[in-house]
Design a protein around this motif. Sequence first.
Motif, mmCIF file in Angstrom:
data_model
loop_
_atom_site.group_PDB
_atom_site.id
_atom_site.type_symbol
_atom_site.label_atom_id
_atom_site.label_comp_id
_atom_site.label_asym_id
_atom_site.label_seq_id
_atom_site.Cartn_x
_atom_site.Cartn_y
_atom_site.Cartn_z
ATOM 1 N N ARG A 1 46.248 45.059 46.502
ATOM 2 C CA ARG A 1 46.593 44.757 45.102
ATOM 3 C C ARG A 1 45.409 44.120 44.384
ATOM 4 O O ARG A 1 45.113 44.454 43.232
ATOM 5 N N LEU A 2 44.730 43.226 45.064
ATOM 6 C CA LEU A 2 43.574 42.557 44.454
ATOM 7 C C LEU A 2 42.413 43.526 44.229
ATOM 8 O O LEU A 2 41.685 43.404 43.247
ATOM 9 N N ILE A 3 42.256 44.488 45.132
ATOM 10 C CA ILE A 3 41.235 45.517 44.934
ATOM 11 C C ILE A 3 41.566 46.351 43.695
ATOM 12 O O ILE A 3 40.703 46.623 42.854
ATOM 13 N N GLU A 4 42.827 46.737 43.580
ATOM 14 C CA GLU A 4 43.268 47.502 42.405
ATOM 15 C C GLU A 4 43.011 46.699 41.126
ATOM 16 O O GLU A 4 42.512 47.228 40.127
ATOM 17 N N GLU A 5 43.329 45.427 41.167
ATOM 18 C CA GLU A 5 43.146 44.561 39.997
ATOM 19 C C GLU A 5 41.670 44.406 39.647
ATOM 20 O O GLU A 5 41.292 44.404 38.465
ATOM 21 N N ALA A 6 40.817 44.282 40.658
ATOM 22 C CA ALA A 6 39.381 44.110 40.423
ATOM 23 C C ALA A 6 38.797 45.321 39.706
ATOM 24 O O ALA A 6 37.947 45.184 38.815
ATOM 25 N N ILE A 7 39.252 46.495 40.074
ATOM 26 C CA ILE A 7 38.737 47.708 39.426
ATOM 27 C C ILE A 7 39.349 47.852 38.031
ATOM 28 O O ILE A 7 38.663 48.211 37.064
ATOM 29 N N TYR A 8 40.636 47.547 37.911
ATOM 30 C CA TYR A 8 41.323 47.676 36.626
ATOM 31 C C TYR A 8 40.693 46.780 35.555
ATOM 32 O O TYR A 8 40.575 47.169 34.379
ATOM 33 N N THR A 9 40.262 45.575 35.946
ATOM 34 C CA THR A 9 39.713 44.622 34.986
ATOM 35 C C THR A 9 38.210 44.801 34.770
ATOM 36 O O THR A 9 37.629 44.130 33.907
ATOM 37 N N ALA A 10 37.593 45.685 35.531
ATOM 38 C CA ALA A 10 36.154 45.925 35.375
ATOM 39 C C ALA A 10 35.892 46.786 34.143
ATOM 40 O O ALA A 10 36.788 47.461 33.623
ATOM 41 N N ASP A 11 34.662 46.775 33.662
ATOM 42 C CA ASP A 11 34.278 47.649 32.563
ATOM 43 C C ASP A 11 34.483 49.105 32.972
ATOM 44 O O ASP A 11 34.312 49.467 34.145
ATOM 45 N N GLU A 12 34.808 49.933 31.995
ATOM 46 C CA GLU A 12 35.144 51.331 32.298
ATOM 47 C C GLU A 12 34.015 52.054 33.019
ATOM 48 O O GLU A 12 34.264 52.839 33.946
#
Length: 254
Positions: free
Chosen positions: A43-54
């Motif tokens: 979940r944290l990996i998913e969140e890290a990518i989701y919140t990163a710049d496109e």
Amino acid sequence: MEELKQGLRTLFDEMLPKTKSFKSKTYEQTFSDMMDAHSENLRLIEEAIYTADEEQQPVLIKEFGAVIPEYAKSKTAEMSKNQLNAKQIDFNMNMAAYVIPAIRYGDRAFCKQIAEETVKQWNGQKVTGLTLQTSTYEDISGGFKKKLCYITTAVCAEQGKPDNCQELEILRNYRDTYLMHSLDGRALVEEYYEIAPVLVMMLDMQKNRQELYGEIYEESLLPCLEAIASGDYEGCKDKYKAMVNGLRGKYLPS
């Protein structure tokens, strides 16, 4: 970020011993326990990518996708040829049965992309001498329920035939109206219920899988179907047993 990557390495290490007990009766609970332990990291990996710049998201997907292949490759680099030959089945089974399904599990779009990237890099780096395919928990869990026809389903799918093709309908009818009405027939179905998904996983890892499935169809399944058509139901059972036992001896470690 390094802590999240270490979580992926830990996932690989923790599940590796479980390949020796990959059985229908334990798979669901083993997978559930694994997700309890590793779902938060995913979940944290998913969140890290989701919140990163496109523009950074594809970079992170590739970076996370490289973690396990590079880690496993470092392990194989320390092995002798004989050790690698003994371990390559365990490594690929671990990835196919547990690691890739875990990363793909649930409604996590970026993790699914990481799973695809992991498979791509695993094969690209030639971590083992076997080819890794993308797999899901749902497919594996559902496969355990198909019983005798699981290998036939894989063979027919490789040929582009639908799930209701004539071959599968005939064998399902044979299973339900003949094998399931005797003690030894039911025992046969239950035995292959356990090992057929593992055999199909191993066949899917072979580089000549299309050729292998073609041989199974011509040399084993067609004779089984011909035996059923002629009313030789015991002959069909013997031929199917010979096919599965031959595949087990060749592709599954003792």
